[in-house]
Design a protein around this motif. Structure first.
Motif, PDB file in Angstrom:
ATOM      1  N   LEU A   1       0.965  -1.164   0.401  1.00 47.29           N
ATOM      2  CA  LEU A   1      -0.016  -0.429   0.356  1.00 47.29           C
ATOM      3  C   LEU A   1       1.231   1.366  -0.054  1.00 47.29           C
ATOM      4  O   LEU A   1       0.608   2.333  -0.740  1.00 47.29           O
ATOM      5  N   GLU A   2       2.155   0.936   0.906  1.00 49.13           N
ATOM      6  CA  GLU A   2       2.976   2.979   1.026  1.00 49.13           C
ATOM      7  C   GLU A   2       3.327   2.292  -0.242  1.00 49.13           C
ATOM      8  O   GLU A   2       3.647   3.690  -0.858  1.00 49.13           O
ATOM      9  N   ASN A   3       3.934   1.613  -1.145  1.00 49.90           N
ATOM     10  CA  ASN A   3       4.906   1.514  -2.970  1.00 49.90           C
ATOM     11  C   ASN A   3       3.598   2.179  -3.973  1.00 49.90           C
ATOM     12  O   ASN A   3       3.480   3.124  -4.565  1.00 49.90           O
ATOM     13  N   LEU A   4       1.938   1.977  -3.531  1.00 49.58           N
ATOM     14  CA  LEU A   4       1.277   2.224  -4.111  1.00 49.58           C
ATOM     15  C   LEU A   4       0.685   4.010  -4.426  1.00 49.58           C
ATOM     16  O   LEU A   4       0.972   4.579  -5.333  1.00 49.58           O
ATOM     17  N   MET A   5       1.092   3.991  -2.732  1.00 52.04           N
ATOM     18  CA  MET A   5       0.421   5.831  -2.605  1.00 52.04           C
ATOM     19  C   MET A   5       1.988   6.401  -2.805  1.00 52.04           C
ATOM     20  O   MET A   5       1.807   7.715  -3.406  1.00 52.04           O
ATOM     21  N   ASP A   6       3.343   5.602  -3.035  1.00 55.93           N
ATOM     22  CA  ASP A   6       4.369   6.664  -3.834  1.00 55.93           C
ATOM     23  C   ASP A   6       4.449   6.834  -5.221  1.00 55.93           C
ATOM     24  O   ASP A   6       4.408   7.753  -5.815  1.00 55.93           O
ATOM     25  N   ARG A   7       3.312   6.022  -5.710  1.00 59.48           N
ATOM     26  CA  ARG A   7       2.989   5.738  -7.308  1.00 59.48           C
ATOM     27  C   ARG A   7       2.691   7.132  -7.746  1.00 59.48           C
ATOM     28  O   ARG A   7       2.472   7.954  -8.287  1.00 59.48           O
ATOM     29  N   LEU A   8       1.444   6.802  -6.744  1.00 61.68           N
ATOM     30  CA  LEU A   8       0.340   7.756  -6.912  1.00 61.68           C
ATOM     31  C   LEU A   8       0.513   9.504  -6.866  1.00 61.68           C
ATOM     32  O   LEU A   8       0.434   9.954  -7.537  1.00 61.68           O
ATOM     33  N   GLU A   9       1.364   9.444  -5.172  1.00 68.45           N
ATOM     34  CA  GLU A   9       1.934  10.640  -5.758  1.00 68.45           C
ATOM     35  C   GLU A   9       2.159  11.369  -7.126  1.00 68.45           C
ATOM     36  O   GLU A   9       2.538  11.913  -6.605  1.00 68.45           O
ATOM     37  N   ALA A  10       3.093  10.242  -7.692  1.00 68.50           N
ATOM     38  CA  ALA A  10       4.205  11.042  -8.210  1.00 68.50           C
ATOM     39  C   ALA A  10       3.107  11.382  -9.253  1.00 68.50           C
ATOM     40  O   ALA A  10       3.745  12.303 -10.535  1.00 68.50           O
ATOM     41  N   LEU A  11       1.763  11.071  -9.947  1.00 68.10           N
ATOM     42  CA  LEU A  11       1.091  11.250 -10.065  1.00 68.10           C
ATOM     43  C   LEU A  11       0.081  12.262 -10.871  1.00 68.10           C
ATOM     44  O   LEU A  11      -0.685  13.293 -11.509  1.00 68.10           O
ATOM     45  N   ALA A  12       0.226  12.422  -8.692  1.00 69.54           N
ATOM     46  CA  ALA A  12      -0.519  13.741  -8.480  1.00 69.54           C
ATOM     47  C   ALA A  12      -0.751  15.355  -9.314  1.00 69.54           C
ATOM     48  O   ALA A  12       1.114  15.303  -9.181  1.00 69.54           O
ATOM     49  N   PRO A  13      -1.619  15.780  -9.474  1.00 71.58           N
ATOM     50  CA  PRO A  13      -0.841  17.490  -9.734  1.00 71.58           C
ATOM     51  C   PRO A  13      -0.306  18.011  -8.941  1.00 71.58           C
ATOM     52  O   PRO A  13      -0.422  18.536  -7.260  1.00 71.58           O
TER      53      PRO A  13
END
Length: 237
Positions: free
Chosen positions: A225-237
């Motif tokens: 979950l933490e790794n997923l959140m890191d990836r999603l943060e990179a996509l966030a504006p």
């Protein structure tokens, strides 16, 4: 003058139509085809016998029960990986290439057999202490050997097996479900505890049994979950 008797004609065929020749692999392949057409829940020895043109009792010589039949069907499908020219049993161009080839091979297998594939993830494993379970101990041994021969420590190889298997099984189950596959577990008609796995020929499974049997589900969930959140943060504006 007596007339000679006419020569007798050919004897009639009293044997009737030849019965289909049975063998274990033919039965298992017919089981694969039946499940792809009708679904795993519809598979019975009687229906499979009918599809093969024989009585159900004829099948028991080769597969002693429906559960044995399902196990054999799973093994038949998994063994197709060994015939995939794009999948290597051992690393030839590094461990990353090995894992990528295996992942794509498993996806091809899932899309070819979407109705059978859920059984790969839900059938009772030969070694229930392997987490996550995979029906084929042969592939688990091959996977661990590929990583340890590439320099992975025992613990790192087991962690990689867990992460890789969890990702693949989870993603592919969702993908075949979207194709209409029934991904729920198939209930056993006669539930029985799994037999102890025969680990002869699987030295790494014997060596790493304690690590493979550790229940680290909660920790692995949090890390994923933490790794997923890191990836999603990179996509966030």
């Amino acid at each position: 003058m007596l007339e000679s008797n006419p020569s007798p004609g050919p004897e009639p065929d009293r044997a009737g139509p030849e019965k289909p020749r049975l063998e274990r692999q033919r039965i298992l392949q017919a089981g694969v085809d039946f499940i792809e057409q009708h679904g795993a829940r519809q598979l019975t020895m009687r229906r499979l016998g009918s599809a093969l043109g024989v009585e159900a009792m004829s099948l028991y010589r080769y597969v002693p029960s429906r559960e044995s039949l399902l196990d054999g069907i799973v093994e038949t499908v998994i063994d197709e990986l060994y015939g995939d020219p794009e999948v290597y049993v051992e690393p030839r161009h590094g461990w990353q290439d090995y894992l990528l080839r295996l992942a794509h091979g498993l996806r091809r297998l899932a899309l070819k057999h979407p109705q059978v594939f859920p059984l790969v993830a839900t059938r009772p494993t030969e070694a229930p202490w392997v987490r996550p379970p995979l029906r084929s101990l042969r592939w688990v041994e091959s996977f661990l050997a590929a990583l340890t021969s590439s320099g992975f420590s025992d613990r790192a190889a087991v962690a990689t097996y867990r992460a890789f298997s969890s990702f693949l099984l989870g993603h592919l189950l969702l993908e075949v479900a979207a194709l209409g596959a029934d991904v729920g577990p198939v209930e056993e008609a006669d539930p029985h505890p799994p037999a102890s796995a025969d680990l002869d020929g699987y030295p790494l499974l014997q060596q790493l049994q304690d690590l493979l049997s550790e229940d680290r589900s909660a920790q692995e969930f949090e890390e994923s979950l933490e790794n997923l959140m890191d990836r999603l943060e990179a996509l966030a504006p």
